[in-house]
Design an enzyme around this catalytic site. Structure first.
Site, PDB file in Angstrom:
ATOM      1  N   GLY A 114     -25.282  16.901  89.245  1.00  0.00           N
ATOM      2  CA  GLY A 114     -27.061  17.002  88.600  1.00  0.00           C
ATOM      3  C   GLY A 114     -27.384  15.248  88.823  1.00  0.00           C
ATOM      4  N   ASP A 144     -18.478  27.152  83.798  1.00  0.00           N
ATOM      5  CA  ASP A 144     -20.327  27.192  83.145  1.00  0.00           C
ATOM      6  C   ASP A 144     -20.772  27.180  82.307  1.00  0.00           C
ATOM      7  OD1 ASP A 144     -22.483  29.333  83.026  1.00  0.00           O
ATOM      8  OD2 ASP A 144     -21.404  31.386  84.714  1.00  0.00           O
ATOM      9  N   THR A 169     -37.913  17.979  77.521  1.00  0.00           N
ATOM     10  CA  THR A 169     -38.270  17.419  78.440  1.00  0.00           C
ATOM     11  C   THR A 169     -39.979  16.857  77.957  1.00  0.00           C
ATOM     12  OG1 THR A 169     -39.793  18.117  80.466  1.00  0.00           O
ATOM     13  CG2 THR A 169     -39.101  20.079  78.383  1.00  0.00           C
ATOM     14  N   ASP A 170     -40.831  16.397  78.424  1.00  0.00           N
ATOM     15  CA  ASP A 170     -42.242  16.140  78.199  1.00  0.00           C
ATOM     16  C   ASP A 170     -43.335  18.052  77.675  1.00  0.00           C
ATOM     17  OD1 ASP A 170     -41.974  16.119  80.937  1.00  0.00           O
ATOM     18  OD2 ASP A 170     -43.622  14.742  80.451  1.00  0.00           O
ATOM     19  N   TYR A 198     -41.193  27.470  80.986  1.00  0.00           N
ATOM     20  CA  TYR A 198     -40.325  25.812  81.482  1.00  0.00           C
ATOM     21  C   TYR A 198     -40.279  25.415  79.898  1.00  0.00           C
ATOM     22  CZ  TYR A 198     -38.356  21.426  81.997  1.00  0.00           C
ATOM     23  OH  TYR A 198     -37.806  20.089  81.982  1.00  0.00           O
ATOM     24  N   LYS A 203     -37.026  24.581  76.357  1.00  0.00           N
ATOM     25  CA  LYS A 203     -36.791  23.157  76.240  1.00  0.00           C
ATOM     26  C   LYS A 203     -36.641  22.975  74.869  1.00  0.00           C
ATOM     27  CE  LYS A 203     -34.683  20.547  78.598  1.00  0.00           C
ATOM     28  NZ  LYS A 203     -33.636  20.572  79.071  1.00  0.00           N
TER      29      LYS A 203
END
Length: 309
Positions: free
Chosen positions: A11, A45, A110-111, A133, A137
């Site tokens: 990624g 996976d 994440t923020d 999302y 997270k």
């Protein structure tokens, strides 16, 4: 020899991590991918807990970096169960396997765990995510920290870096619309001018992660929660203007002063990075320098961006 497993190595961020570690350390690397596994990568996976356990037992890494996730807010909103499978359950499985192996594990967050109303946010500020999302997270953070004492959550904001297609980053995903708006008689491109983001260059993040891995290898692990962020506040409209300039396009861009996304997003989630800065960890490449490097490395034809060049 110190061995690092990079989960999600194909990624946007995973590639940068692998490149940084391969170029600057003599460590042994194990890499996994799912849809785009390369010749030196194991197809894994991460939603399969038994497969994860077998992989960690077989590779026996000293440290694991989890760069695999569902990072698209709209996709998470539409299918929160699928998002949880990647962002929560897979993190728990990897952290559990890491604990059994005695490995230190770093997981990316994440923020968007914050609501964006009172920036800047410190590591110990109370999260309040606005969308699926962010919620997934945040649950992933708790899954990691509940599963092992030898783990670190690294919160990051909007990422960009070397790409394989425009859509890999929310920064470069703006290019097709920008290019289209520069064509004769084309409609202007509408760009959000409401939410403030802090674009962060993936090679800089990889540098930070390498520094954290080095501290662990030297017996000084950083655990708990840390944050890293670029320090240039920009709206999508600001980013689009810089992209148009770097591409030499006379784009027609219109700022939108109110949120236009179907999925709710926070207005300003600036992350305080003082915990890492105090440790002497960090690097920030100016946006105008970094984005030119990204664009120069990705071929495109005039006003019709294409992955083929």
């Amino acid at each position: 020899m110190f061995k690092v497993a990079v989960i999600g190595a194909s990624g946007l961020l995973g590639r940068a991590i692998v490149d940084e570690l391969a170029a600057t350390t003599g460590w042994q690397l194990a890499q996994t991918a799912f849809r785009r596994a390369g010749p030196h990568q194991t197809t894994l996976d991460v939603r399969d807990a038994q497969a994860v356990s077998r992989y960690v037992e077989h590779e026996a890494p000293d440290a694991i970096v989890i760069a695999a996730a569902e990072r698209r807010p709209d996709v998470c909103e539409q299918n929160p169960d699928a998002a949880r499978a990647l962002n929560v359950d897979a993190v728990r499985s990897i952290a559990t396997a890491a604990r059994q192996r005695g490995a230190w594990v770093l997981s990316i967050s994440t923020d968007y765990v914050f609501d964006g109303t009172q920036p800047p946010y410190r590591c110990d500020d109370t999260p309040n995510p606005l969308n699926a999302y962010g919620r997934s997270k945040l649950e992933g953070e708790r899954a990691l920290l509940d599963s092992t004492d030898a783990g670190l959550v690294l919160r990051l904001p909007l990422l960009y870096g070397p790409i394989v297609d425009w859509s890999e980053s929310a920064v470069t995903s703006l290019v097709p619309a920008i290019a289209a708006s520069a064509r004769a008689n084309a409609a202007p491109a509408m760009m959000d001018a409401w939410a403030t983001r802090y674009p962060t260059f993936t090679p800089d993040v990889a540098f930070v992660i390498r520094e954290l891995l080095t501290r662990y290898a030297d017996g000084n692990p950083v655990c708990g929660i840390a944050q890293w962020s670029g320090d240039e506040p920009m709206t999508k409209y600001d980013i689009a203007q810089q992209l148009a300039g770097a591409l030499g396009l006379n784009a027609r861009l219109v700022p939108l002063p109110a949120p236009a996304d179907a999925t709710p997003r926070p207005r300003d989630c600036h992350l305080d990075a003082s915990r890492l800065e105090t440790l002497g960890i960090g690097r920030r490449t100016p946006f105008n320098v970094a984005i030119r490097a990204v664009l120069d490395a990705f071929p495109w034809r005039g006003d019709a961006p294409t992955a083929e060049g």
